[in-house]
Design a protein around this motif. Structure first.
Motif, PDB file in Angstrom:
ATOM      1  N   GLU A   1      -1.333   4.259  -6.516  1.00  0.00           N
ATOM      2  CA  GLU A   1      -0.742   3.357  -6.839  1.00  0.00           C
ATOM      3  C   GLU A   1       0.722   3.221  -6.367  1.00  0.00           C
ATOM      4  OE1 GLU A   1      -2.001   6.699  -7.099  1.00  0.00           O
ATOM      5  OE2 GLU A   1      -2.158   7.591  -8.967  1.00  0.00           O
ATOM      6  N   ILE A   2       0.930   3.502  -5.381  1.00  0.00           N
ATOM      7  CA  ILE A   2       1.532   2.930  -4.653  1.00  0.00           C
ATOM      8  C   ILE A   2       1.163   0.357  -4.050  1.00  0.00           C
ATOM      9  CG2 ILE A   2       2.967   2.672  -2.085  1.00  0.00           C
ATOM     10  CD1 ILE A   2       3.229   4.810  -3.811  1.00  0.00           C
ATOM     11  N   GLN A   3      -0.364   0.811  -4.087  1.00  0.00           N
ATOM     12  CA  GLN A   3      -0.820  -0.203  -4.037  1.00  0.00           C
ATOM     13  C   GLN A   3      -0.320  -1.327  -5.532  1.00  0.00           C
ATOM     14  OE1 GLN A   3      -5.114  -0.071  -3.543  1.00  0.00           O
ATOM     15  NE2 GLN A   3      -4.431   1.643  -2.215  1.00  0.00           N
ATOM     16  N   ALA A   4      -0.336  -0.668  -6.211  1.00  0.00           N
ATOM     17  CA  ALA A   4       0.016  -1.562  -8.009  1.00  0.00           C
ATOM     18  C   ALA A   4       1.534  -1.683  -7.601  1.00  0.00           C
ATOM     19  CB  ALA A   4       0.300  -0.368  -8.766  1.00  0.00           C
ATOM     20  N   ALA A   5       2.615  -0.608  -7.130  1.00  0.00           N
ATOM     21  CA  ALA A   5       3.853  -1.721  -6.891  1.00  0.00           C
ATOM     22  C   ALA A   5       4.071  -2.227  -5.575  1.00  0.00           C
ATOM     23  CB  ALA A   5       4.697  -0.060  -6.549  1.00  0.00           C
ATOM     24  N   LEU A   6       3.753  -2.118  -4.481  1.00  0.00           N
ATOM     25  CA  LEU A   6       3.754  -3.151  -4.048  1.00  0.00           C
ATOM     26  C   LEU A   6       2.714  -4.678  -4.394  1.00  0.00           C
ATOM     27  CD1 LEU A   6       3.833  -2.665  -0.863  1.00  0.00           C
ATOM     28  CD2 LEU A   6       1.884  -2.394  -0.294  1.00  0.00           C
ATOM     29  N   LEU A   7       1.624  -4.461  -5.258  1.00  0.00           N
ATOM     30  CA  LEU A   7       1.697  -5.941  -5.019  1.00  0.00           C
ATOM     31  C   LEU A   7       2.705  -6.144  -6.698  1.00  0.00           C
ATOM     32  CD1 LEU A   7      -0.646  -7.969  -6.102  1.00  0.00           C
ATOM     33  CD2 LEU A   7      -1.009  -6.300  -7.885  1.00  0.00           C
ATOM     34  N   ARG A   8       3.408  -6.260  -6.805  1.00  0.00           N
ATOM     35  CA  ARG A   8       4.411  -6.654  -7.345  1.00  0.00           C
ATOM     36  C   ARG A   8       5.366  -7.302  -6.517  1.00  0.00           C
ATOM     37  NH1 ARG A   8       9.897  -5.160  -9.419  1.00  0.00           N
ATOM     38  NH2 ARG A   8       9.960  -5.962 -11.483  1.00  0.00           N
ATOM     39  N   THR A   9       5.672  -6.255  -6.396  1.00  0.00           N
ATOM     40  CA  THR A   9       6.770  -7.099  -4.990  1.00  0.00           C
ATOM     41  C   THR A   9       6.322  -7.924  -4.115  1.00  0.00           C
ATOM     42  OG1 THR A   9       7.581  -4.136  -4.849  1.00  0.00           O
ATOM     43  CG2 THR A   9       8.209  -6.254  -2.780  1.00  0.00           C
ATOM     44  N   VAL A  10       4.818  -7.594  -3.878  1.00  0.00           N
ATOM     45  CA  VAL A  10       4.454  -9.108  -2.541  1.00  0.00           C
ATOM     46  C   VAL A  10       4.205 -10.330  -3.570  1.00  0.00           C
ATOM     47  CG1 VAL A  10       2.370  -9.778  -1.447  1.00  0.00           C
ATOM     48  CG2 VAL A  10       3.337  -7.804  -1.392  1.00  0.00           C
ATOM     49  N   GLN A  11       3.691 -10.032  -4.557  1.00  0.00           N
ATOM     50  CA  GLN A  11       3.932 -11.191  -5.735  1.00  0.00           C
ATOM     51  C   GLN A  11       5.484 -12.157  -6.399  1.00  0.00           C
ATOM     52  OE1 GLN A  11       1.815 -10.068  -9.477  1.00  0.00           O
ATOM     53  NE2 GLN A  11       0.295 -10.363  -8.675  1.00  0.00           N
ATOM     54  N   GLU A  12       6.832 -10.906  -6.052  1.00  0.00           N
ATOM     55  CA  GLU A  12       7.302 -11.880  -7.126  1.00  0.00           C
ATOM     56  C   GLU A  12       8.699 -11.917  -6.190  1.00  0.00           C
ATOM     57  OE1 GLU A  12       8.839  -8.851 -10.171  1.00  0.00           O
ATOM     58  OE2 GLU A  12       7.271  -9.476 -10.837  1.00  0.00           O
ATOM     59  N   ARG A  13       8.583 -11.788  -4.889  1.00  0.00           N
ATOM     60  CA  ARG A  13       9.063 -11.490  -3.654  1.00  0.00           C
ATOM     61  C   ARG A  13      10.537 -11.012  -3.673  1.00  0.00           C
ATOM     62  NH1 ARG A  13       6.210 -12.376   1.350  1.00  0.00           N
ATOM     63  NH2 ARG A  13       4.198 -13.160   0.379  1.00  0.00           N
ATOM     64  N   LYS A  14      11.069  -9.729  -4.620  1.00  0.00           N
ATOM     65  CA  LYS A  14      11.721  -9.716  -5.457  1.00  0.00           C
ATOM     66  C   LYS A  14      11.738  -7.081  -4.743  1.00  0.00           C
ATOM     67  CE  LYS A  14      13.265 -12.560  -7.973  1.00  0.00           C
ATOM     68  NZ  LYS A  14      14.959 -12.932  -7.779  1.00  0.00           N
ATOM     69  N   VAL A  15      12.341  -7.335  -4.693  1.00  0.00           N
ATOM     70  CA  VAL A  15      13.246  -5.605  -4.484  1.00  0.00           C
ATOM     71  C   VAL A  15      13.453  -4.494  -5.438  1.00  0.00           C
ATOM     72  CG1 VAL A  15      13.863  -5.222  -2.423  1.00  0.00           C
ATOM     73  CG2 VAL A  15      12.075  -3.377  -2.629  1.00  0.00           C
ATOM     74  N   LYS A  16      13.092  -3.702  -5.953  1.00  0.00           N
ATOM     75  CA  LYS A  16      14.809  -3.181  -6.263  1.00  0.00           C
ATOM     76  C   LYS A  16      14.175  -1.728  -5.976  1.00  0.00           C
ATOM     77  CE  LYS A  16      13.669  -2.148 -11.013  1.00  0.00           C
ATOM     78  NZ  LYS A  16      13.499  -2.605 -12.620  1.00  0.00           N
TER      79      LYS A  16
END
Length: 484
Positions: free
Chosen positions: A254-269
């Motif tokens: 689950e954390i890998q999925a969230a991490l992927l989004r951040t790495v791809q989009e270069r944005k964090v919330k």
């Protein structure tokens, strides 16, 4: 005089290079095709090959593969008409020393060739040369006082660090526990344009599923029970710099999925926030796990793996780094002297031999701890085998010394018989010949266990693996034959 082979199908360039290098003191030969270049190498030994990437009958990648497989001591520099960092990375990983783009500049060519020849000589230097390096204290420091070493594996490690550090590539560092992966990550950061920004290290192995998201992305006050204050996550902390994720294979899916989004989009919330924060972070990850196998078993996301794996570095274990062991040991001894206010100056020859033959399952971290302990308990200026744990010192200790080493035996729960080196049929002082099968089997088992234990320096875990039994069975067998 160093000998250089130029392989280039552009005759004018080959001629100009040949004249220039000859004027600078090199013996130069030229070949106009890959096949003729290989013929030259077959009949004559060269120190270095300058090879054009695009040839009529082959390309630089194939030439590099052939040269490194057939003539591994010959250095290779690839020349091409355009700059491509991905190609450079691939060629360096295949074994090329460097990569030069046209147009060619004399100073750049000469400087690159000189460095390549110096590196080639260092890779094949003798043990006496290594000893001279040690005595003159010419050590290369990676980061936080970690010695890079002079072995071939260390030289290759440094080459890869120097290549990838100036880029923004994400990096996977592979290696055993204790081999110095974090130090390599710090070195990449310190040699990059991000060196003036933060280097943030995060141990993924210690994260719980509940806390991981908050640690990575941060949270707002009141966003969940227990969120009494606003927390900045590791991504934000590393913004502008480098985020190092250690033991990344331990992250939940689950954390890998969230991490992927951040790495791809270069944005964090942050958790509990609607505001997205732009990120400029270089990511370096480390693992001692086989991530490819983890992907195949569905434990690690393939898309995340490929995001991380823009460049990979293999950290060689200490046992594969030869003479580096004593370079590291001497450096750690100097550091221990400073830390403990001691004046221990050197290791005895017996200790050096023990260190060089020990398996070092804990790698550089284990060596550092052993040296610090030895510096603390040593009397005088020399570290002797008496200051080493028994699993290390036993490799060279005389047989008769075991009965006198009560303190080591007690601390390691090990009490070796004085005549352990004798065959089983002679260990009671009588050269008996046993004829019944039971005794013969017991004696054969004793000799086999003892032989394996000695081969692995009495590392019982390793011995059990070789004997194809579990540790408990090995302990019971050792107890049954009075080999405790």
């Amino acid at each position: 005089m160093k000998k250089i082979l130029i392989v280039d199908d552009e005759v004018n360039i080959a001629l100009l290079l040949s004249k220039f290098l000859t004027r600078n003191g090199f013996a130069v030969s030229t070949a106009s095709s890959g096949s003729s270049g290989m013929e030259y190498l077959k009949n004559e030994e060269f120190d270095l090959v300058l090879c054009d990437y695009r040839l009529e009958d082959t390309d630089g990648r194939e030439m590099l593969r052939k040269i490194k497989s057939q003539y591994p001591k010959t250095g290779v520099i690839i020349i091409t008409g355009y700059s491509d960092i991905k190609m450079a990375v691939e060629l360096i990983k295949m074994g090329a020393y460097d990569y030069i783009s046209k147009p060619l500049y004399p100073d750049e060519i000469l400087n690159t060739i000189t460095k390549a020849l110096e590196t080639r000589q260092a890779l094949f230097e003798s043990e006496d040369d290594v000893a001279a390096v040690t005595k003159s204290n010419k050590k290369t420091i990676l980061a936080d006082g970690v010695v890079a070493g002079t072995s071939r594996a260390s030289k290759e490690l440094l080459r890869q660090i120097e290549l990838v550090a100036p880029t923004n590539y994400s990096v996977i560092i592979l290696g055993e526990s204790g081999s110095g992966k974090e130090e390599v990550a710090k070195s990449i950061h310190l040699h990059s344009h991000r060196s003036n920004h933060a280097f943030v290290a995060m141990d993924c192995g210690s994260l719980t599923k509940e806390l991981a998201a908050s640690e990575f992305f941060g949270h707002e006050k009141g966003s969940f029970t227990g969120a009494f204050t606003t927390k900045i996550g590791h991504f934000e902390m590393a913004n502008g710099g480098t985020l190092f994720l250690d033991e990344v294979g331990n992250l939940s899916y689950e954390i890998q999925a969230a991490l992927l989004r951040t790495v791809q989009e270069r944005k964090v919330k942050r958790i509990g926030s609607t505001k997205e924060i732009d990120l400029d972070v270089r990511i370096i990850v480390a693992t001692n796990e086989n991530l490819v196998e983890a992907m195949q078993k569905g434990r690690f996301r393939e898309d995340l793996y490929h995001r991380f794996n823009e460049f990979s570095i293999y950290m060689p274990p200490l046992r594969e780094r030869g003479n580096d062991i004593m370079l590291f040991a001497e450096y750690f001894l100097q550091a221990a002297n400073k830390e403990l206010d001691r004046n221990v100056s050197h290791f005895s020859p017996e200790v050096v031999e023990c260190f060089m033959n020990y398996r070092w399952q804990g790698n550089v971290r284990e060596l550092k701890n052993i040296v610090r302990r030895a510096a603390l308990i040593s009397e005088g200026s020399e570290i002797t085998t008496k200051a080493l744990p028994l699993e290390i010192s036993s490799y060279k200790l005389p047989v008769t010394d075991y009965s006198q080493q009560t303190s080591y035996n007690q601390s390691n729960d090990y009490n070796q018989p004085n005549n352990y080196n004798q065959p089983a049929s002679e260990r009671n002082g009588v050269n008996e010949i046993r004829h019944d099968l039971k005794n013969a089997a017991q004696e054969a088992e004793y000799d086999t266990i003892l032989k394996v234990l000695r081969e692995v320096n009495f590392n019982k875990t390793r011995a059990a693996e070789i004997l194809n039994i579990d540790r408990k069975t090995l302990y019971n067998k050792m107890k049954g034959i009075n080999l405790k």
